[in-house]
Design an enzyme around this catalytic site. Structure first.
Site, mmCIF file in Angstrom:
data_model
loop_
_atom_site.group_PDB
_atom_site.id
_atom_site.type_symbol
_atom_site.label_atom_id
_atom_site.label_comp_id
_atom_site.label_asym_id
_atom_site.label_seq_id
_atom_site.Cartn_x
_atom_site.Cartn_y
_atom_site.Cartn_z
ATOM 1 N N ASP A 39 -11.473 -4.154 2.510
ATOM 2 C CA ASP A 39 -12.393 -3.023 2.336
ATOM 3 C C ASP A 39 -13.853 -3.436 2.480
ATOM 4 O O ASP A 39 -14.684 -2.645 2.931
ATOM 5 C CB ASP A 39 -12.169 -2.370 0.974
ATOM 6 C CG ASP A 39 -10.917 -1.507 0.946
ATOM 7 O OD1 ASP A 39 -10.469 -1.078 2.026
ATOM 8 O OD2 ASP A 39 -10.383 -1.264 -0.144
ATOM 9 N N CYS B 98 0.814 -1.220 0.000
ATOM 10 C CA CYS B 98 0.000 0.000 0.000
ATOM 11 C C CYS B 98 0.842 1.262 0.000
ATOM 12 O O CYS B 98 0.310 2.365 -0.130
ATOM 13 C CB CYS B 98 -0.960 -0.016 1.187
ATOM 14 S SG CYS B 98 -2.309 -1.207 0.982
ATOM 15 N N SER C 9 -5.545 -10.217 -17.021
ATOM 16 C CA SER C 9 -4.090 -10.179 -16.915
ATOM 17 C C SER C 9 -3.483 -9.436 -18.090
ATOM 18 O O SER C 9 -4.007 -9.485 -19.209
ATOM 19 C CB SER C 9 -3.519 -11.606 -16.857
ATOM 20 O OG SER C 9 -3.847 -12.313 -18.043
ATOM 21 N N GLY D 86 -10.816 -13.087 -13.849
ATOM 22 C CA GLY D 86 -10.031 -11.873 -13.710
ATOM 23 C C GLY D 86 -9.492 -11.401 -15.047
ATOM 24 O O GLY D 86 -10.016 -11.757 -16.112
ATOM 25 N N SER E 243 -14.484 9.518 0.703
ATOM 26 C CA SER E 243 -13.265 8.688 0.638
ATOM 27 C C SER E 243 -13.401 7.445 1.502
ATOM 28 O O SER E 243 -12.465 7.050 2.213
ATOM 29 C CB SER E 243 -12.038 9.498 1.071
ATOM 30 O OG SER E 243 -11.871 10.648 0.280
ATOM 31 N N ASP E 244 -14.579 6.814 1.440
ATOM 32 C CA ASP E 244 -14.806 5.613 2.232
ATOM 33 C C ASP E 244 -14.094 4.424 1.605
ATOM 34 O O ASP E 244 -13.490 4.530 0.528
ATOM 35 C CB ASP E 244 -16.304 5.344 2.371
ATOM 36 C CG ASP E 244 -16.675 4.833 3.758
ATOM 37 O OD1 ASP E 244 -15.875 4.065 4.326
ATOM 38 O OD2 ASP E 244 -17.749 5.190 4.265
ATOM 39 N N ASP F 251 -10.466 0.739 7.494
ATOM 40 C CA ASP F 251 -9.219 -0.012 7.658
ATOM 41 C C ASP F 251 -8.047 0.929 7.409
ATOM 42 O O ASP F 251 -8.139 1.889 6.652
ATOM 43 C CB ASP F 251 -9.168 -1.269 6.777
ATOM 44 C CG ASP F 251 -9.185 -0.984 5.284
ATOM 45 O OD1 ASP F 251 -9.550 0.143 4.893
ATOM 46 O OD2 ASP F 251 -8.854 -1.893 4.505
#
Length: 355
Positions: A97, A23, A147, A145, A55-56, A233
């Site tokens: 989140d 992060c 890639s 997903g 900004s949650d 978080d």
């Protein structure tokens, strides 16, 4: 490059392939606010309960009287060198989140960008396996997903979850007098930097891995407690940055007592030596004008409060008479370091930090 050629590439340190990790890769909060200022994010959908305004942690859309959909995405570059551990950390972080909104994740899509000319297929597969294991543990369907071939390794998830509309945990619902409870100790960014510099021992790595792979699945349990008003978080903007988001959204000021803030033991040793990621300075430059630091607080303590946490803990704002229940809930879920770190009060949005 053919798959055959990629599969025989020699092992490399994942952290050597990226300019940042975890992060700590986030765009600095001040830069992000400037980029988004005045920007229309979309039309005002009548079912949208939580958007980008405060900004949650995730977006929430009401589906019916009993269900709301939570949607989020999170991905980053390697914070560790072991591919399987990288996958586990990134997936745990992405699911967080949803938990921070009081919900339960149910489905995820993988976000994958890999330098095929530098990483072997075996290493890439181990990253994906690490993420898949976390999803299995969390009961989340990893359903596909996307890639691409990228200069640096990137992995994460887009996650969907559900929550009862009346149980959504927002960052704008904190109240004056609320007590702040933090579940995980700080210092992940410091340990990650030490790892990249070859200065982290086995005990320090074990501390970092245990923290970053612990799911914040206690979030829905906190949402059931009547005295819990707000939840978030703590990730890339550090404790101060994410607490400021609560303060701005709720129109409150915060008081933090550094002596009560839990720290990872090895980080508490390394931080006074000046070890830490560049994101610490970027974070402070973005919001330092909204923070008052006690004159007797050492510089390394301030840095830890700005330290970007990858897969960090939950920060709960709760009524005074609910503190015991919140701590009991955290401790029962294995968050043994959970502690009261401060409180909220009426006033201009800011954070005051005492020693």
């Amino acid at each position: 490059m053919t798959n055959t050629a990629a599969s025989i590439l020699p092992p490399v340190r994942l952290t050597a392939l990226s300019h940042g990790g975890g992060c700590g890769c986030k765009i600095a909060p001040g830069v992000l606010r400037s980029a988004l200022e005045g920007m229309a994010m979309g039309f005002a959908h009548p079912a949208l309960m939580v958007g980008s305004e405060t900004s949650d942690d995730a977006a929430v859309m009401r589906l019916n009287d009993e269900q709301a959909l939570i949607a989020t995405t999170d991905f980053f570059m390697p914070i560790v060198d072991d591919p399987f551990d990288f996958g586990r950390i990134a997936a745990t972080n992405a699911l967080s989140d949803v938990y921070a909104m009081g919900g339960r994740p149910c489905m995820a899509l993988a976000i994958v960008g890999m330098p095929l000319d530098k990483l072997s297929i075996t290493a890439i597969r181990r990253i994906l396996e690490g993420g898949a294991e976390v999803c299995r543990t969390a009961g989340v369907a990893l359903a596909g997903g996307h890639s691409i071939d990228t200069p640096e390794p990137i992995y994460g998830l887009a996650v969907m979850g559900t929550v009862h509309p009346q149980k959504v945990m927002r960052n704008d619902a904190a109240r004056p007098g609320d007590v702040l409870v933090l579940s995980k100790p700080l210092g992940v960014g410091v340990l990650a930097t030490a790892l990249k510099k070859g200065r982290l021992d086995a005990n320090g790595y074990a501390e970092m891995l245990a923290s970053t792979t612990r799911l914040n699945s206690v979030g829905p349990d906190l949402a059931e407690l009547p005295g819990v008003h707000a939840l978030t978080d703590v990730t890339g903007f550090g404790l101060l940055g994410h607490l400021l988001e609560i303060c701005r959204a709720s129109g409150l000021a915060a008081q933090v007592n550094f002596a009560h803030v839990p720290l990872l033991p090895t980080a508490a040793v390394l931080a006074p030596q000046g070890i830490g990621p560049g994101a610490i300075e970027r974070n402070w430059a973005s919001y330092g004008t909204e923070v008052q630091i006690a004159s007797d607080l050492p510089a390394w303590a301030q840095r830890l409060l700005c330290d970007p946490q990858t897969s960090g803990g939950l920060l709960a704002a709760c009524a005074q008479d609910s503190v015991g229940a919140v701590l009991d809930t955290f401790h029962a879920a294995g968050f043994t370091s959970a502690a009261v770190v401060g409180h909220l009060e009426a006033g201009t949005p800011e954070v005051r930090v005492g020693a």
